[in-house]
Design a protein around this motif. Structure first.
Motif, PDB file in Angstrom:
ATOM      1  N   CYS A 337       5.572  -1.584  -2.950  1.00 38.96           N
ATOM      2  CA  CYS A 337       5.951  -2.470  -1.986  1.00 38.96           C
ATOM      3  C   CYS A 337       7.026  -2.252  -1.240  1.00 38.96           C
ATOM      4  O   CYS A 337       8.204  -2.040  -1.726  1.00 38.96           O
ATOM      5  CB  CYS A 337       5.962  -3.913  -2.571  1.00 38.96           C
ATOM      6  SG  CYS A 337       6.224  -4.974  -1.451  1.00 38.96           S
ATOM      7  N   CYS A 340       7.097  -5.918   3.726  1.00 40.51           N
ATOM      8  CA  CYS A 340       6.635  -6.097   5.052  1.00 40.51           C
ATOM      9  C   CYS A 340       6.218  -7.374   5.259  1.00 40.51           C
ATOM     10  O   CYS A 340       6.270  -8.247   6.362  1.00 40.51           O
ATOM     11  CB  CYS A 340       5.601  -5.111   5.582  1.00 40.51           C
ATOM     12  SG  CYS A 340       3.855  -5.089   4.986  1.00 40.51           S
ATOM     13  N   ALA A 341       5.658  -8.083   4.266  1.00 37.87           N
ATOM     14  CA  ALA A 341       4.991  -9.583   4.245  1.00 37.87           C
ATOM     15  C   ALA A 341       3.890  -9.517   4.879  1.00 37.87           C
ATOM     16  O   ALA A 341       3.117 -10.601   5.039  1.00 37.87           O
ATOM     17  CB  ALA A 341       6.060 -10.603   5.015  1.00 37.87           C
ATOM     18  N   CYS A 343       0.740  -8.979   3.791  1.00 35.78           N
ATOM     19  CA  CYS A 343      -0.111  -9.594   2.999  1.00 35.78           C
ATOM     20  C   CYS A 343      -0.129 -11.018   2.856  1.00 35.78           C
ATOM     21  O   CYS A 343      -1.089 -11.744   2.619  1.00 35.78           O
ATOM     22  CB  CYS A 343      -0.027  -8.930   1.403  1.00 35.78           C
ATOM     23  SG  CYS A 343       1.627  -9.165   0.721  1.00 35.78           S
ATOM     24  N   CYS A 396      -2.079  -3.699   3.571  1.00 35.28           N
ATOM     25  CA  CYS A 396      -0.761  -3.212   2.939  1.00 35.28           C
ATOM     26  C   CYS A 396      -0.450  -1.673   3.465  1.00 35.28           C
ATOM     27  O   CYS A 396      -1.479  -0.753   3.405  1.00 35.28           O
ATOM     28  CB  CYS A 396      -1.272  -3.124   1.376  1.00 35.28           C
ATOM     29  SG  CYS A 396       0.449  -2.629   0.521  1.00 35.28           S
TER      30      CYS A 396
HETATM   31  S1  SF4 Z   1       1.551  -5.715   2.437  1.00 36.76           S
HETATM   32 FE1  SF4 Z   1       2.621  -7.078   0.778  1.00 36.76          FE
HETATM   33  S2  SF4 Z   1       2.412  -5.615  -0.954  1.00 36.76           S
HETATM   34 FE2  SF4 Z   1       2.023  -4.361   0.614  1.00 36.76          FE
HETATM   35  S3  SF4 Z   1       4.229  -3.537   1.420  1.00 36.76           S
HETATM   36 FE3  SF4 Z   1       3.694  -5.548   2.677  1.00 36.76          FE
HETATM   37  S4  SF4 Z   1       4.736  -7.156   1.323  1.00 36.76           S
HETATM   38 FE4  SF4 Z   1       4.376  -5.262   0.088  1.00 36.76          FE
END
Ligand code: SF4
Lengths: 488, 194
Positions: A337, A340-341, A343, A396
């Motif tokens: 991870c 990036c937020a 999800c 993701c």
């Molecule tokens: S989408 Fe969620 S799990 Fe994937 S990198 Fe971004 S914060 Fe991490």
């Protein structure tokens, strides 16, 4: 950090609102939250203010929208995801080697490396360094790791003033709350609430104008930057081959913290922040902001290789249960991870339950798979806070199979749990049925009958069935069909 | 056993599957994203401005138009006058810089980010502590993507360097975009004919 491109839309105080202001406060609910409340209970509290809940839902969806626009502009987006996933997966399989390489290079560059097994050790190292330098005023840019370690609390107990310099984090420091989002920590707060908070803490005039309030914070924090004895930060990426670390912000607070007056900088990084080479930064830097806020890059992407003359840089490399996770075959890819937020911005449960409904420091889908690795008992309900729709895995950037891990954690938790809860009885009941052929067939037939007649039953009993299409049920069950046809 | 050894030993017990490092050469063929060919538009989309000038004289003329002389102006660009010296200044005094005119190393077409290395900053704090930031770049110092950008310098030879894409910004108050959170409130990039 905090982000974005265009003005958002949400006008919260609409005329149709029946109960203004007082109705908007969730402070009480948040303050009441205790570790013993489950996600469902906390979500219920959040949803009790419907107006605010729907406003929150829209703000979060706005982020997802911007993300979609930005990522669609890159034809190579899917290839980038593959590269990012492979680079991170490769690094995890040789994490010890890359950490040693990083330590060697950074040390040669004049950076001091420290290692911390857990939050306690991390906080002690930081406190001792600050004390040794007689630092009384410390400015800190946003770091989820420091939140995880509850560093601020520890420093304050040691008489060190720690000032959050990210605007969102500073707002929460004033209100005594925890972040509800990892990129926009104060996204749950309305401008009216922030205006009131600033009136009280910064003596601003009564206002809910974001421009005015941001300027007030700028002046207030400038004074802190130019008087800081020391600065702290997290780490977005650490490059093994050069011993450098990278910080990404939109406000410039990390840079200003390090360079304005501080003679001592302490950066805290989880062991998983390492990437092997400089050329890999291109992949992650291109994806991080686009996926987080829809920006093509964060305003500041800053690289630190050596301390300035007369200054010191220290990096604390922290485990705090990450190696425990690394030893979990089904779950260790969650260490890829990059925070990036995306999800959580896409998650229907997050949007409707708010970031504070998750008891863990990282909310949303990624939080729900990281938390049980920290403490499976304490966070046993987190993987259940999901519809398993899979949207998280789709957005993701490092291709973590988040929704599959959520499902797998549910299995693990049910198995590992000793207490006999309703859930486990039901699971066991299911297993019993499945292991007894006659019962399985019987239930299949009863189920078929029920679904055939569900439209009638459901619309009679509740409004739920209205407007919902139920799938057509085959006249034969699959088992019957197989027996009658396939075996022929 | 030290904490370091303990952590490294625990990592050895990890079971992450072996994956080869991917071949990065594919990234060399990637070009600028859709609709990103006009650098001026890209920079405007991140809140900055871009202007082309033929000479330092023209640059000076434009700067004179943009900023009143009453502001403290620091410049390390050859031919652009400063009225503010950074020698022996405290952090409090440096916070009085109104305009900093600095040489940028190069600009990236896909996101409007200007890379500036420590040797071009005057002091490390200047790009972020100034109210208004002006960066001057030779017209041909453009790369298309971040992949190419990371080939322009070696982190090993750098002490501190940063990509700056537009003015400092925040959206921490109800997702409303506001410029000038902590760093420069305004950013203008001048591309100069050499
Ligand atoms: S989408 Fe969620 S799990 Fe994937 S990198 Fe971004 S914060 Fe991490």
């Amino acid at each position: 950090m905090e982000p974005t491109q265009a003005k958002p839309q949400t006008k919260f105080n609409t005329k149709s609102e029946t109960k203004p202001k007082a109705n908007l406060k969730t402070k009480k609910i948040i303050k009441q939250q205790t570790q013993t409340q489950t996600h469902a209970q906390l979500a219920e509290g959040f949803l009790s203010n419907q107006l605010k809940a729907s406003w929150f839902n829209k703000s979060i969806w706005y982020q997802r929208d911007k993300r979609d626009v930005a990522t669609k502009k890159l034809n190579e987006w899917e290839t980038l995801r593959e590269l990012a996933s492979d680079i991170k997966a490769h690094t995890l399989s040789k994490l010890d080697e890359y950490l040693i390489e990083f330590e060697e290079k950074a040390t040669a560059n004049g950076i001091n490396i420290h290692w911390a097994s857990d939050d306690k050790e991390h906080n002690e190292i930081a406190t001792n360094l600050l004390k040794k330098h007689n630092a009384k005023k410390v400015v800190k840019s946003k770091s989820m790791l420091s939140e995880e370690c509850e560093l601020n609390h520890h420093l304050e107990n040691n008489g060190i003033e720690i000032i959050e310099s990210d605007l969102g984090e500073r707002i929460l420091q004033f209100s005594g709350e925890k972040p509800s989002h990892i990129v926009m920590p104060a996204i749950h707060k309305t401008k009216e609430e922030i205006g009131e908070l600033f009136e009280e803490k910064l003596n601003t005039k009564k206002s809910n104008d974001p421009v005015y309030l941001t300027q007030a914070a700028r002046l207030h924090l400038r004074e802190k930057f130019i008087n800081a004895d020391a600065s702290m930060s997290g780490v977005n990426f650490a490059v093994a081959e050069t011993g450098s670390f990278v910080l990404c912000t939109n406000e410039g607070n990390a840079d200003l913290g390090l360079t304005a007056n501080s003679k001592l900088h302490i950066a805290s990084m989880g062991i998983e922040k390492i990437i092997p080479k400089q050329e890999h930064l291109g992949v992650f830097v291109r994806m991080l902001a686009r996926n987080a806020t829809g920006q093509p890059i964060t305003t500041y992407t800053s690289h630190f290789t050596k301390p300035n003359k007369g200054s010191e840089i220290h990096i604390i490399i922290v485990d705090n249960n990450r190696t425990k996770l690394l030893a979990e075959e089904k779950f260790n890819s969650s260490l890829k991870c990059i925070r990036c937020a995306a999800c959580m911005n896409t998650c229907p449960v997050f949007k409707n339950s708010g970031g504070h409904s998750y008891n863990f420091v990282i909310p949303g889908p990624i939080g729900a798979i990281l938390a049980p690795a920290h403490d499976i008992k304490k966070y046993e309900d987190m993987p259940f806070a999901s519809t398993l729709c899979g949207s998280c895995s789709n957005v993701c950037p490092v291709k973590i199979n988040i929704h599959e891990q959520l499902y797998d954690w549910r299995q693990e938790i049910t198995q590992r749990k000793s207490s006999f809860t309703i859930k486990s009885i039901m699971m066991k009941g299911g297993a019993f049925v499945l292991s007894h052929t006659w019962m399985y067939r019987l239930f299949g037939k009863i189920g078929g009958f029920f679904v055939h007649n569900f439209r009638k039953i459901s619309t009679m009993a509740t409004p739920w069935g209205k407007g919902r299409e139920l799938p057509d049920v085959p006249k034969e069950s699959f088992k019957d069909w197989w027996d009658n046809n396939a075996k022929k | 056993m030290t904490t370091r050894e303990k952590i490294l030993n625990r990592i050895k017990k990890g079971v992450a599957p072996n994956v080869d490092l991917p071949d990065m050469s594919i990234a060399e063929s990637w070009i600028t994203p859709i609709n990103h060919h006009d650098l001026k538009l890209v920079l405007e989309s991140v809140g900055g401005d871009l202007q082309y000038v033929d000479s330092v004289e023209e640059l000076n003329y434009k700067l004179g138009d943009m900023f009143p002389e009453s502001l403290n102006i620091y410049s390390n660009v050859k031919g652009v006058d400063s009225n503010f010296s950074i020698k022996n200044k405290t952090a409090i005094e440096l916070a009085n810089i109104g305009v900093a005119v600095l040489n940028g190393d190069f600009i990236v077409e896909e996101n409007g980010a200007v890379f500036i290395s420590d040797k071009n900053m005057g002091l490390d704090s200047i790009p972020t502590i100034t109210e208004y930031l002006v960066m001057v770049i030779p017209k041909n110092n453009i790369v298309k993507t971040m992949h190419q950008a990371y080939k322009q310098f070696n982190l090993r030879e750098l002490r501190y360097g940063t990509f700056i894409s537009g003015p400092s910004k925040t959206a921490d108050i109800e997702s409303t975009l506001v410029f000038g959170a902590h760093g420069a409130k305004n950013l203008t990039v001048f591309m100069v004919n050499e």
